[in-house]
Scaffold this motif. Sequence first.
Motif, PDB file in Angstrom:
ATOM      1  N   LEU A 149      14.423  -6.534  19.013  1.00  0.00           N
ATOM      2  CA  LEU A 149      14.647  -5.152  18.578  1.00  0.00           C
ATOM      3  C   LEU A 149      15.417  -4.373  19.639  1.00  0.00           C
ATOM      4  O   LEU A 149      16.349  -3.626  19.318  1.00  0.00           O
ATOM      5  CB  LEU A 149      13.310  -4.465  18.280  1.00  0.00           C
ATOM      6  N   TRP A 150      15.079  -4.557  20.904  1.00  0.00           N
ATOM      7  CA  TRP A 150      15.800  -3.874  21.984  1.00  0.00           C
ATOM      8  C   TRP A 150      17.258  -4.330  22.027  1.00  0.00           C
ATOM      9  O   TRP A 150      18.161  -3.514  22.157  1.00  0.00           O
ATOM     10  CB  TRP A 150      15.107  -4.122  23.319  1.00  0.00           C
ATOM     11  N   GLN A 151      17.483  -5.634  21.899  1.00  0.00           N
ATOM     12  CA  GLN A 151      18.848  -6.148  21.889  1.00  0.00           C
ATOM     13  C   GLN A 151      19.632  -5.592  20.700  1.00  0.00           C
ATOM     14  O   GLN A 151      20.817  -5.271  20.808  1.00  0.00           O
ATOM     15  CB  GLN A 151      18.847  -7.678  21.863  1.00  0.00           C
ATOM     16  N   HIS A 152      18.972  -5.479  19.568  1.00  0.00           N
ATOM     17  CA  HIS A 152      19.613  -4.924  18.372  1.00  0.00           C
ATOM     18  C   HIS A 152      20.000  -3.458  18.612  1.00  0.00           C
ATOM     19  O   HIS A 152      21.096  -3.030  18.241  1.00  0.00           O
ATOM     20  CB  HIS A 152      18.670  -5.036  17.168  1.00  0.00           C
ATOM     21  N   THR A 153      19.111  -2.694  19.249  1.00  0.00           N
ATOM     22  CA  THR A 153      19.396  -1.298  19.563  1.00  0.00           C
ATOM     23  C   THR A 153      20.619  -1.192  20.470  1.00  0.00           C
ATOM     24  O   THR A 153      21.524  -0.386  20.221  1.00  0.00           O
ATOM     25  CB  THR A 153      18.172  -0.640  20.241  1.00  0.00           C
ATOM     26  N   GLU A 192      23.852  -2.101  18.486  1.00  0.00           N
ATOM     27  CA  GLU A 192      24.314  -1.052  17.570  1.00  0.00           C
ATOM     28  C   GLU A 192      24.948   0.107  18.320  1.00  0.00           C
ATOM     29  O   GLU A 192      25.952   0.664  17.875  1.00  0.00           O
ATOM     30  CB  GLU A 192      23.164  -0.563  16.679  1.00  0.00           C
ATOM     31  N   ASN A 193      24.388   0.470  19.451  1.00  0.00           N
ATOM     32  CA  ASN A 193      24.970   1.531  20.258  1.00  0.00           C
ATOM     33  C   ASN A 193      26.357   1.124  20.753  1.00  0.00           C
ATOM     34  O   ASN A 193      27.317   1.894  20.665  1.00  0.00           O
ATOM     35  CB  ASN A 193      24.045   1.851  21.441  1.00  0.00           C
ATOM     36  N   THR A 194      26.469  -0.094  21.238  1.00  0.00           N
ATOM     37  CA  THR A 194      27.759  -0.597  21.714  1.00  0.00           C
ATOM     38  C   THR A 194      28.777  -0.657  20.585  1.00  0.00           C
ATOM     39  O   THR A 194      29.940  -0.279  20.764  1.00  0.00           O
ATOM     40  CB  THR A 194      27.576  -1.998  22.342  1.00  0.00           C
ATOM     41  N   MET A 195      28.341  -1.125  19.417  1.00  0.00           N
ATOM     42  CA  MET A 195      29.258  -1.242  18.271  1.00  0.00           C
ATOM     43  C   MET A 195      29.817   0.120  17.851  1.00  0.00           C
ATOM     44  O   MET A 195      30.986   0.233  17.487  1.00  0.00           O
ATOM     45  CB  MET A 195      28.560  -1.908  17.082  1.00  0.00           C
ATOM     46  N   LEU A 196      28.993   1.147  17.873  1.00  0.00           N
ATOM     47  CA  LEU A 196      29.460   2.486  17.495  1.00  0.00           C
ATOM     48  C   LEU A 196      30.626   2.907  18.380  1.00  0.00           C
ATOM     49  O   LEU A 196      31.663   3.355  17.887  1.00  0.00           O
ATOM     50  CB  LEU A 196      28.318   3.494  17.593  1.00  0.00           C
ATOM     51  N   PHE A 197      30.471   2.725  19.682  1.00  0.00           N
ATOM     52  CA  PHE A 197      31.516   3.156  20.603  1.00  0.00           C
ATOM     53  C   PHE A 197      32.728   2.226  20.555  1.00  0.00           C
ATOM     54  O   PHE A 197      33.871   2.684  20.661  1.00  0.00           O
ATOM     55  CB  PHE A 197      30.955   3.290  22.019  1.00  0.00           C
ATOM     56  N   TYR A 240      22.134   3.272  12.933  1.00  0.00           N
ATOM     57  CA  TYR A 240      21.728   3.304  14.335  1.00  0.00           C
ATOM     58  C   TYR A 240      20.466   4.154  14.511  1.00  0.00           C
ATOM     59  O   TYR A 240      19.550   3.772  15.243  1.00  0.00           O
ATOM     60  CB  TYR A 240      22.853   3.840  15.226  1.00  0.00           C
ATOM     61  N   GLN A 241      20.411   5.293  13.841  1.00  0.00           N
ATOM     62  CA  GLN A 241      19.221   6.137  13.931  1.00  0.00           C
ATOM     63  C   GLN A 241      17.985   5.405  13.398  1.00  0.00           C
ATOM     64  O   GLN A 241      16.901   5.537  13.949  1.00  0.00           O
ATOM     65  CB  GLN A 241      19.425   7.440  13.164  1.00  0.00           C
ATOM     66  N   HIS A 242      18.166   4.632  12.339  1.00  0.00           N
ATOM     67  CA  HIS A 242      17.054   3.849  11.785  1.00  0.00           C
ATOM     68  C   HIS A 242      16.557   2.824  12.814  1.00  0.00           C
ATOM     69  O   HIS A 242      15.358   2.710  13.057  1.00  0.00           O
ATOM     70  CB  HIS A 242      17.495   3.154  10.492  1.00  0.00           C
ATOM     71  N   VAL A 243      17.475   2.101  13.410  1.00  0.00           N
ATOM     72  CA  VAL A 243      17.113   1.095  14.420  1.00  0.00           C
ATOM     73  C   VAL A 243      16.467   1.777  15.625  1.00  0.00           C
ATOM     74  O   VAL A 243      15.468   1.295  16.162  1.00  0.00           O
ATOM     75  CB  VAL A 243      18.348   0.264  14.836  1.00  0.00           C
ATOM     76  N   GLN A 244      17.014   2.908  16.029  1.00  0.00           N
ATOM     77  CA  GLN A 244      16.468   3.626  17.172  1.00  0.00           C
ATOM     78  C   GLN A 244      15.041   4.107  16.893  1.00  0.00           C
ATOM     79  O   GLN A 244      14.164   4.021  17.770  1.00  0.00           O
ATOM     80  CB  GLN A 244      17.363   4.810  17.521  1.00  0.00           C
ATOM     81  N   ARG A 245      14.776   4.615  15.692  1.00  0.00           N
ATOM     82  CA  ARG A 245      13.415   5.032  15.342  1.00  0.00           C
ATOM     83  C   ARG A 245      12.443   3.849  15.420  1.00  0.00           C
ATOM     84  O   ARG A 245      11.335   3.977  15.924  1.00  0.00           O
ATOM     85  CB  ARG A 245      13.382   5.660  13.946  1.00  0.00           C
ATOM     86  N   GLN A 260       9.187   3.363  17.950  1.00  0.00           N
ATOM     87  CA  GLN A 260       7.836   3.042  17.479  1.00  0.00           C
ATOM     88  C   GLN A 260       7.266   1.821  18.188  1.00  0.00           C
ATOM     89  O   GLN A 260       6.083   1.769  18.488  1.00  0.00           O
ATOM     90  CB  GLN A 260       7.852   2.790  15.957  1.00  0.00           C
ATOM     91  N   ARG A 261       8.118   0.836  18.440  1.00  0.00           N
ATOM     92  CA  ARG A 261       7.637  -0.439  18.996  1.00  0.00           C
ATOM     93  C   ARG A 261       7.703  -0.517  20.511  1.00  0.00           C
ATOM     94  O   ARG A 261       6.988  -1.305  21.120  1.00  0.00           O
ATOM     95  CB  ARG A 261       8.465  -1.606  18.433  1.00  0.00           C
ATOM     96  N   LEU A 262       8.565   0.247  21.124  1.00  0.00           N
ATOM     97  CA  LEU A 262       8.796   0.134  22.568  1.00  0.00           C
ATOM     98  C   LEU A 262       8.382   1.434  23.257  1.00  0.00           C
ATOM     99  O   LEU A 262       9.168   2.378  23.350  1.00  0.00           O
ATOM    100  CB  LEU A 262      10.266  -0.176  22.851  1.00  0.00           C
ATOM    101  N   PRO A 263       7.161   1.489  23.737  1.00  0.00           N
ATOM    102  CA  PRO A 263       6.640   2.741  24.306  1.00  0.00           C
ATOM    103  C   PRO A 263       7.460   3.272  25.492  1.00  0.00           C
ATOM    104  O   PRO A 263       7.617   4.477  25.637  1.00  0.00           O
ATOM    105  CB  PRO A 263       5.217   2.400  24.744  1.00  0.00           C
ATOM    106  N   GLU A 264       7.990   2.384  26.319  1.00  0.00           N
ATOM    107  CA  GLU A 264       8.782   2.839  27.464  1.00  0.00           C
ATOM    108  C   GLU A 264      10.058   3.547  26.997  1.00  0.00           C
ATOM    109  O   GLU A 264      10.462   4.563  27.555  1.00  0.00           O
ATOM    110  CB  GLU A 264       9.157   1.662  28.385  1.00  0.00           C
ATOM    111  N   TYR A 265      10.676   3.002  25.971  1.00  0.00           N
ATOM    112  CA  TYR A 265      11.888   3.619  25.425  1.00  0.00           C
ATOM    113  C   TYR A 265      11.556   4.985  24.838  1.00  0.00           C
ATOM    114  O   TYR A 265      12.262   5.968  25.078  1.00  0.00           O
ATOM    115  CB  TYR A 265      12.516   2.699  24.376  1.00  0.00           C
TER     116      TYR A 265
END
Length: 136
Positions: free
Chosen positions: A17-21, A24-29, A84-89, A93-98
Amino acid sequence: MADDDSEAQRIAEDSRLWQHTLHENTMLFQRGNLFLVGQSLFAVAYTTLLASEEHLVAARVLAAFGLVLALTWLFVGHRHRLYYQHVQRRAMQRLPEYAATWASWSGRRRGLSIVLIAYLLPSLATVMWTALLLIT
């Protein structure tokens, strides 16, 4: 033993999930950069064609393609931002540090760069090509 396997599976899922986030951020830019370079090349070709009155029709055709490219950029950017917002949400939810880092960041304009890439730049290109079509 079963707890170790489920913990390892959860860690692997969180890592994916972190890698996917990040992806997606990299792909947008990267997409934004690609569209911006394409728009720049269209603008250079357009101005080159305008140097000669005999190529005025070709310049208008190129401006029309530039407009279609800008509208495509706007559509693709909008769809990508929503995803991207969906993946980020999900990541929050899953990554408390993030989630903690995102919540503690004092910047009031979180996500503004995404809005600029997804909406402002393609909108400006759309306005530019529309204006150029109207004046030529």
